[in-house]
Motif scaffolding. Structure first.
Motif, short mmCIF file in Angstrom:
data_model
loop_
_atom_site.label_atom_id
_atom_site.label_comp_id
_atom_site.label_asym_id
_atom_site.label_seq_id
_atom_site.Cartn_x
_atom_site.Cartn_y
_atom_site.Cartn_z
N THR A 134 0.91 -1.23 0.00
CA THR A 134 0.05 0.05 0.00
C THR A 134 0.71 1.24 0.04
OG1 THR A 134 0.15 -0.15 2.24
CG2 THR A 134 -1.90 -1.31 1.31
N ALA A 160 1.40 1.35 -10.50
CA ALA A 160 0.30 2.14 -10.29
C ALA A 160 0.65 2.96 -8.84
CB ALA A 160 -1.03 1.53 -10.28
N ARG A 161 1.57 2.61 -8.05
CA ARG A 161 1.56 3.37 -6.95
C ARG A 161 2.93 4.33 -6.95
NH1 ARG A 161 4.37 -0.36 -2.45
NH2 ARG A 161 5.11 -2.05 -3.72
N THR A 198 -0.33 5.67 -13.37
CA THR A 198 -0.43 5.93 -11.88
C THR A 198 -1.80 5.94 -11.47
OG1 THR A 198 1.81 7.20 -12.00
CG2 THR A 198 0.25 7.59 -9.87
N ASN A 199 -2.09 5.30 -10.27
CA ASN A 199 -3.62 5.53 -9.85
C ASN A 199 -4.02 6.86 -9.27
OD1 ASN A 199 -5.89 5.33 -7.81
ND2 ASN A 199 -5.50 3.02 -8.28
N GLN A 200 -5.15 7.34 -9.72
CA GLN A 200 -5.50 8.50 -9.19
C GLN A 200 -5.51 8.97 -7.87
OE1 GLN A 200 -6.13 11.43 -11.55
NE2 GLN A 200 -6.16 12.47 -9.46
N ALA A 201 -5.87 7.88 -7.10
CA ALA A 201 -5.85 7.80 -5.61
C ALA A 201 -4.38 8.07 -4.93
CB ALA A 201 -6.45 6.57 -4.79
#
Length: 312
Positions: free
Chosen positions: A111, A134-135, A159-162
């Motif tokens: 995470t 993605a992180r 890359t993840n939007q979060a």
């Protein structure tokens, strides 16, 4: 995404400065460097930087509290194992970035955000093949970040939007001023703006039209005084009674001519650009307040000049 613990990989000028930024915001930091000597001297050098920037930190007790939030890890695994935000600050070599991100992919918890402080390489050039790509995200500061808060945030297409949102929020929480780079390009924007100015300064220098010292004076005794308070577009907006549209309607041809000289095929002062700039500046400042803002600018520059005179 809640960021409670951070890790920094690399204890050079940038890594130590980021450690101050995070710890100053109350966030624990584990700092790692592959060189024994760098690890041994890291806290001493951070303490010196804290003392020199005391005006941004506080008294001796406050500086000690910041320092106590920073620990030096003996191994990379120890540094990153429970970090929510891992910031890579090693040498600016593509192969090095590829190697360290492969390690971080394995050692950091799934995470954790994996950030890089690279000033030239988009994330996709070294993290595209990672399962956890993605992180991964670019978090590139002006140097040093504990003194200069602007920070480029550049996600890769994958890359993840979060991750982008959490990084933006974390930088803001740490007192930085994040700016979003919407898509990848080499050197992002901060360095490209700086390089454009340096390239033109060198062109003028090489042509013999001006001396190095006089070029420095144009910035330090001219633009720099104004840019300390206003961005360039904000400054242009105050240079005409009708705001930035009025200014560009009258003087935009100058920039188009310069762009043509530098090889641009068409005009850069386009109707679309003018519309965007007018919308931006009018959102920041109503047209009927330009006079008042100009007076504020002049007062701010007067104060800065007085401060500079006291420091020389």
């Amino acid at each position: 995404m809640q960021i409670e613990r951070t890790a920094i990989v690399g204890s050079g000028i940038i890594g130590r400065s980021w450690a101050i930024v995070f710890a100053r915001a109350g966030v624990p930091v584990r700092l790692y460097d592959s060189l024994d000597d760098n690890r041994a001297k890291a806290l001493e050098r951070i303490a010196e930087a804290l003392e020199k920037s005391a005006a941004l930190v506080g008294d001796a007790a406050a500086r000690q509290a910041v320092l106590e939030r920073i620990t030096v890890a003996d191994t990379l695994a120890e540094a990153v194992d429970d970090a929510d935000f891992v910031h890579e600050c090693i040498d600016e070599k593509l192969a090095s970035k590829q190697a360290i991100f492969r390690e971080l992919e394995t050692l950091a918890k799934p995470t954790a955000i994996l950030a890089t402080t690279t000033s030239s390489f988009p994330v996709s050039t070294f993290a595209s093949d990672l399962p956890g790509r993605a992180r991964c995200i670019v978090v590139h500061p002006a140097t040093p970040p504990h003194l200069l808060p602007v920070t480029e945030i550049c996600p890769a297409p994958f890359t993840n939007q979060a991750i982008t949102d959490a990084t933006f929020a974390f930088m803001t929480r740490c007192g930085q001023v994040p700016v979003l780079i919407r898509f990848e390009q080499s050197s992002f924007v901060l360095n490209r703006l700086q390089a454009a100015l340096v390239v033109e300064m060198l062109r003028c220098l090489n042509s013999g039209i001006i001396s190095p010292g006089d070029i420095d004076k144009i910035i330090s005794q001219g633009f720099g005084l104004r840019w300390a308070f206003l961005g360039p577009f904000e400054g242009v907006d105050l240079n005409a009674a009708g705001g930035i549209r009025d200014y560009l309607d009258r003087f935009g041809f100058i920039f188009d001519d310069m762009a043509k000289q530098n090889g641009h095929a068409g005009p850069i002062v386009t109707p679309e650009a003018v519309a965007m700039l007018e919308a931006y500046t009018r959102d920041q400042l109503p047209l009927d307040q330009i006079g008042e803002r100009t007076e504020w600018r002049d007062a701010a520059i007067t104060s800065l000049r007085a401060l500079k005179q006291g420091l020389v």
